[in-house]
Design a protein around this motif. Sequence first.
Motif, PDB file in Angstrom:
ATOM      1  N   ASP A  25       8.205  17.412 -22.525  1.00 58.83           N
ATOM      2  CA  ASP A  25       7.060  18.646 -22.565  1.00 58.83           C
ATOM      3  C   ASP A  25       7.792  19.847 -22.856  1.00 58.83           C
ATOM      4  O   ASP A  25       7.247  20.744 -23.658  1.00 58.83           O
ATOM      5  N   GLU A  26       8.716  20.298 -21.916  1.00 61.05           N
ATOM      6  CA  GLU A  26       9.366  21.478 -22.005  1.00 61.05           C
ATOM      7  C   GLU A  26      10.160  21.732 -23.212  1.00 61.05           C
ATOM      8  O   GLU A  26      10.025  22.603 -23.914  1.00 61.05           O
ATOM      9  N   ALA A  27      10.803  20.611 -23.750  1.00 61.88           N
ATOM     10  CA  ALA A  27      11.608  20.619 -24.959  1.00 61.88           C
ATOM     11  C   ALA A  27      10.807  20.927 -26.089  1.00 61.88           C
ATOM     12  O   ALA A  27      10.988  21.909 -26.925  1.00 61.88           O
ATOM     13  N   GLU A  28       9.499  20.248 -26.089  1.00 61.42           N
ATOM     14  CA  GLU A  28       8.611  20.070 -27.224  1.00 61.42           C
ATOM     15  C   GLU A  28       8.081  21.555 -27.269  1.00 61.42           C
ATOM     16  O   GLU A  28       8.118  22.347 -28.472  1.00 61.42           O
ATOM     17  N   ALA A  29       7.816  22.076 -26.190  1.00 64.16           N
ATOM     18  CA  ALA A  29       7.189  23.520 -26.280  1.00 64.16           C
ATOM     19  C   ALA A  29       8.388  24.575 -26.730  1.00 64.16           C
ATOM     20  O   ALA A  29       7.733  25.545 -27.212  1.00 64.16           O
ATOM     21  N   ARG A  30       9.551  24.238 -26.919  1.00 63.97           N
ATOM     22  CA  ARG A  30      10.379  25.193 -27.420  1.00 63.97           C
ATOM     23  C   ARG A  30      11.107  24.494 -28.564  1.00 63.97           C
ATOM     24  O   ARG A  30      11.939  25.415 -29.025  1.00 63.97           O
ATOM     25  N   GLY A  31      10.385  23.656 -29.141  1.00 64.77           N
ATOM     26  CA  GLY A  31      10.904  23.408 -30.479  1.00 64.77           C
ATOM     27  C   GLY A  31      12.326  22.672 -30.688  1.00 64.77           C
ATOM     28  O   GLY A  31      13.026  22.602 -31.527  1.00 64.77           O
ATOM     29  N   TYR A  32      12.526  21.916 -29.362  1.00 66.45           N
ATOM     30  CA  TYR A  32      13.868  21.030 -29.169  1.00 66.45           C
ATOM     31  C   TYR A  32      13.277  19.745 -29.463  1.00 66.45           C
ATOM     32  O   TYR A  32      12.309  19.163 -28.983  1.00 66.45           O
ATOM     33  N   ASN A  33      14.323  18.868 -29.759  1.00 63.52           N
ATOM     34  CA  ASN A  33      14.058  17.370 -29.661  1.00 63.52           C
ATOM     35  C   ASN A  33      14.847  16.920 -28.401  1.00 63.52           C
ATOM     36  O   ASN A  33      15.913  17.638 -28.191  1.00 63.52           O
ATOM     37  N   LEU A  34      14.264  15.811 -27.959  1.00 70.73           N
ATOM     38  CA  LEU A  34      15.001  15.338 -26.725  1.00 70.73           C
ATOM     39  C   LEU A  34      15.478  13.902 -27.187  1.00 70.73           C
ATOM     40  O   LEU A  34      14.867  13.098 -27.514  1.00 70.73           O
ATOM     41  N   PHE A  35      16.966  13.553 -26.888  1.00 73.91           N
ATOM     42  CA  PHE A  35      17.449  12.288 -27.009  1.00 73.91           C
ATOM     43  C   PHE A  35      17.626  11.595 -25.573  1.00 73.91           C
ATOM     44  O   PHE A  35      18.120  12.207 -24.658  1.00 73.91           O
ATOM     45  N   LEU A  36      16.990  10.543 -25.337  1.00 71.70           N
ATOM     46  CA  LEU A  36      16.869  10.042 -24.070  1.00 71.70           C
ATOM     47  C   LEU A  36      17.763   8.460 -24.012  1.00 71.70           C
ATOM     48  O   LEU A  36      17.878   7.798 -25.027  1.00 71.70           O
ATOM     49  N   CYS A  37      18.682   8.550 -22.919  1.00 74.66           N
ATOM     50  CA  CYS A  37      19.764   7.678 -23.095  1.00 74.66           C
ATOM     51  C   CYS A  37      19.322   6.919 -21.476  1.00 74.66           C
ATOM     52  O   CYS A  37      19.573   7.737 -20.392  1.00 74.66           O
ATOM     53  N   ASN A  38      19.625   5.540 -21.444  1.00 79.99           N
ATOM     54  CA  ASN A  38      19.501   4.718 -20.364  1.00 79.99           C
ATOM     55  C   ASN A  38      21.019   4.406 -19.936  1.00 79.99           C
ATOM     56  O   ASN A  38      21.667   3.586 -20.604  1.00 79.99           O
TER      57      ASN A  38
END
Length: 414
Positions: free
Chosen positions: A132-145
């Motif tokens: 949510d914080e990344a989206e608000a700043r116009g960033y993409n988030l890559f999620l790694c397990n």
Amino acid sequence: MANYSGAHRRHFDTDASRLIHCTQADGFVVRATIVLACLRGLINESSGMAIKMKDVAERAGVSLITVSRVINGTGYVHTETRAKVSAAIKDLQYVPNQMASSLRSRQTRTIALLLPTITNSFWTTIARGAEDEAEARGYNLFLCNTDYDPEKEGRYFAAVIRNRVDGIIIVPTPVSAPRLHQLQARQMPFVLIAHKLDGVEADVIRSDSSSGAAALTRSLIEAGWRRIAYVGGPHAMSPGLDRLEGYREALTESGIAVDDRLIKTGVTDQATGYRLVLELFDAGAHPDAMVIANSRLAVGALRALIDTGRHIPDDIAIATYHDISALDDYSSLMTTVIQPAYDMGRLGAQRLFERIVGTPLPVVDCILPNRIVPFGMSDPAVPSSNYPPLSAIVSTFSGDRRPLNIVSLQSGRE
């Protein structure tokens, strides 16, 4: 293109353009970007041509530099003009060429989040706060397990470095230190979340594990119980070590001797929780109450108690961490601690973005209070957003560069 299936494929939909589940394959960022570009309409189906920034400028009747300012959020643009550009972008389904922009700015506007697993709702809640914080700043988030697997963690470290993410949020493992030192040598910003790692000077956002376990233990002592067992995770690093210390301190301050026969620790999964409880009773320890310092251990522990014919709270009192929905049906029968998972993710992302833009800041160890839910009350483990921005929390920093221990926030104790 790779054949994504199951958990991988479900992230590639039009409603998940910001949160991308990384695969282990080399070049995952490029492939994920291609998939999302196709889904978001980067290619104009009628012409087969990619929509370009000049097409947006022509549609809106403005210059290229004005379109660039609107897209990147830089420079002044009149409100009416901004609305025209935004409408043109929407009409044309224009998606900025992130790769070209990255070459110009040397930033990819992407961050990576390395978590143990998304099968545990505690970690997915952290991920949601960060996303949510990344989206608000116009960033993409890559999620790694990482699955707490050092080799898998190493492959993800290499992948995110190759693909030039702007920063990383990491739940470290006991062997993460050398890799984190490499990130520091490369001047790549990162923030640790949930776990503190000795020997690594870095920002940490975590819950107050020691006081959480101490509060659970005190609740049982105040109810009159004295033979209080402890079932927790490995104590090679925080939070397992901190929670065991909190349990010991609460017993000691109440004049109750610590009995090591009542302490059982192991990996944090349901099968281990089941086994550890059986071991307690098979060894003749005979606890009349139990502190369980991990939610997944608690699920297994409760099953073991049920299978052996013990009733909660009549036969044994339970106080536990409650971070997953599997415990919701039992929560009113126990005293529980709920960690501020969503805020850990959100504040961790905030701190990372401050590092990315180069704001001169002290290293901070931000310890957030937990929510205590007394016996007889029910409060499901749900996301919250109770804390101000991290920059406001640390604004009173004293000026030296020691980590800051923040425990003065409102705890929300009920």
